[in-house]
Write an enzyme that holds these catalytic residues in place. Structure first.
Site, short mmCIF file in Angstrom:
data_model
loop_
_atom_site.label_atom_id
_atom_site.label_comp_id
_atom_site.label_asym_id
_atom_site.label_seq_id
_atom_site.Cartn_x
_atom_site.Cartn_y
_atom_site.Cartn_z
N TYR A 37 167.92 -9.67 52.88
CA TYR A 37 168.97 -10.46 52.25
C TYR A 37 169.13 -11.79 52.96
O TYR A 37 168.56 -12.01 54.03
CB TYR A 37 170.29 -9.69 52.22
CG TYR A 37 171.02 -9.60 53.54
CD1 TYR A 37 170.54 -8.80 54.58
CD2 TYR A 37 172.19 -10.31 53.77
CE1 TYR A 37 171.20 -8.72 55.79
CE2 TYR A 37 172.88 -10.24 54.98
CZ TYR A 37 172.37 -9.43 55.99
OH TYR A 37 173.03 -9.36 57.18
N ARG A 56 163.89 -18.42 56.46
CA ARG A 56 164.26 -17.18 57.15
C ARG A 56 164.06 -15.98 56.22
O ARG A 56 163.60 -14.92 56.67
CB ARG A 56 165.73 -17.26 57.63
CG ARG A 56 166.15 -16.09 58.50
CD ARG A 56 167.50 -16.31 59.18
NE ARG A 56 168.60 -16.32 58.24
CZ ARG A 56 169.89 -16.48 58.58
NH1 ARG A 56 170.22 -16.63 59.85
NH2 ARG A 56 170.84 -16.48 57.67
N LYS A 153 166.34 -10.17 58.77
CA LYS A 153 167.62 -10.01 58.08
C LYS A 153 167.44 -8.96 56.99
O LYS A 153 167.30 -9.29 55.80
CB LYS A 153 168.08 -11.37 57.52
CG LYS A 153 169.57 -11.48 57.35
CD LYS A 153 170.01 -12.93 57.21
CE LYS A 153 171.44 -13.08 56.75
NZ LYS A 153 172.46 -12.64 57.68
N GLU A 185 174.14 -10.23 70.60
CA GLU A 185 174.86 -10.95 69.55
C GLU A 185 176.03 -10.09 69.11
O GLU A 185 176.31 -9.06 69.73
CB GLU A 185 173.93 -11.29 68.38
CG GLU A 185 173.30 -10.08 67.71
CD GLU A 185 172.34 -10.46 66.57
OE1 GLU A 185 172.60 -11.46 65.87
OE2 GLU A 185 171.35 -9.74 66.39
N LEU A 209 169.36 -11.97 65.64
CA LEU A 209 169.13 -12.71 64.40
C LEU A 209 169.20 -14.21 64.68
O LEU A 209 170.16 -14.68 65.30
CB LEU A 209 170.19 -12.34 63.35
CG LEU A 209 169.87 -12.98 61.99
CD1 LEU A 209 168.84 -12.15 61.25
CD2 LEU A 209 171.11 -13.18 61.16
N1 PMP Z 1 173.81 -12.19 63.76
C1 PMP Z 1 174.01 -11.25 62.82
C2 PMP Z 1 173.71 -9.83 63.14
C3 PMP Z 1 174.49 -11.63 61.54
O1 PMP Z 1 174.68 -10.69 60.58
C4 PMP Z 1 174.77 -12.99 61.27
C5 PMP Z 1 175.25 -13.44 59.91
N2 PMP Z 1 176.42 -12.85 59.48
C6 PMP Z 1 174.58 -13.93 62.30
C7 PMP Z 1 174.08 -13.50 63.53
C8 PMP Z 1 174.89 -15.41 62.09
O2 PMP Z 1 173.94 -15.99 61.22
P1 PMP Z 1 174.29 -17.31 60.36
O3 PMP Z 1 174.74 -18.34 61.33
O4 PMP Z 1 173.00 -17.65 59.69
O5 PMP Z 1 175.40 -16.93 59.41
#
Ligand code: PMP
Length: 291
Positions: A37, A56, A153, A185, A209
């Site tokens: 996704y 991505r 993702k 994270e 991620l």
């Molecule tokens: N880490 C995880 C596990 C996430 O699910 C997300 C997005 N919700 C992020 C980091 C942040 O990614 P982004 O800045 O692309 O929203």
């Protein structure tokens, strides 16, 4: 009441009302979580960093050996149509691709003749209120029980779901994932810390991620001369940090002011996070709103 999902949604080449969009119960997204996704923020009806998000998406598809059902220009056309049809100026576009529905259940991939399922919809972009931002939020730490391809993702998010639920049950906004003594994270965000004026970010490895917001923050730090180090952060460093921030497309930059019941720094959002938040707002209003 404002709906969470705009009509029409996109499903397998068609735009149709959400209540008419259906997939087979044999879909591998449903049976195995076998899919990917993407979430793309939209400001003033302009999709932010759409090429990076589609890149991505492609990296994740490649990582799970799933063909992309649409070329980049086709995804863009779907995304632009959804944005145009939705009633909000600021939106969040969700894209999902699964390995489709075979006529039997088998772990191994179905024949190439089985089409992927492609689904997309627009929602309103929900950002953090000024009151919450002014106080910061509470978070907990939990062991990182995910698999070892957290850079992908994928829709199989059970470990993230359980971590975030634990946070919610403790009245917290996020769960910070610790693996082998290192901060990776959040369950749905990237995490930064500040110590003695130095901004620290965990590196992009297969255990994190690569957030699009994370990239923006690194760029803003560099542009504004904010001292920055990208390196592994120990759990001990996390607990001794002056500031801890969570970042994502929807949370933007949000201070974590309580961690496992202990105050982070002064217990209030710190000056470095405030500064970064302002740089981010300026960037949003000058660059993001132009796509
Ligand atoms: N880490 C995880 C596990 C996430 O699910 C997300 C997005 N919700 C992020 C980091 C942040 O990614 P982004 O800045 O692309 O929203």
């Amino acid at each position: 009441m404002t709906p969470f999902v705009a009509d029409p949604v996109y499903l397998n080449g068609q735009f149709l009302p959400l209540n008419e969009a259906g997939v087979s119960p044999l879909d591998r997204g449903f049976l195995y979580g076998d899919g990917v996704y993407e979430v793309i923020p939209v400001y003033s009806r302009k999709a932010f960093r759409i090429d990076e998000h589609l890149k991505r998406l492609q990296a994740t598809l490649d990582g799970i050996k799933l063909r992309n059902p649409l070329a980049a220009h086709e995804w863009k056309s779907v995304i632009f149509k959804l944005i145009e049809a939705a009633p909000w100026d600021d939106q969040s576009i969700y894209l999902q691709v699964t390995r489709g529905a075979d006529d039997k259940r088998d772990h191994a991939f179905p024949p190439l003749s089985v089409p992927q399922t492609a689904f997309a919809f627009a929602s309103p972009l929900v950002t953090t209120s000024a009151e919450v931002r002014a106080k910061g939020v509470a978070a907990i730490t939990v062991p990182d029980l995910r698999w070892s391809r957290c850079d992908l993702k994928v829709v199989s998010l059970l470990a993230n779901v359980l971590a975030r639920q634990e946070a919610v049950e403790q009245g917290c906004a996020e769960a910070l994932l610790i693996r082998d003594g290192y901060l990776k994270e959040g369950a749905a965000s990237n995490i930064f810390i500040v110590k003695d004026g130095l901004l620290l970010a965990p590196p992009k490895t297969h255990l994190m991620l690569p957030g699009i917001t994370y990239d923006v923050i690194l760029e803003l730090a560099e542009h504004h001369g904010q001292p920055l180090e990208v390196r592994e952060i120990t759990e001990t460093e996390l607990r001794a940090a002056d500031e801890v921030w969570m970042t994502s497309s929807t949370k933007e930059i949000l201070a974590i002011t309580t961690l496992d019941g202990q105050a982070v720094g002064t217990g209030e959002p710190g000056p470095y996070g405030e500064k970064m938040w302002q740089w981010y707002q300026d960037f949003k209003n000058t660059v993001m709103r132009n796509g």
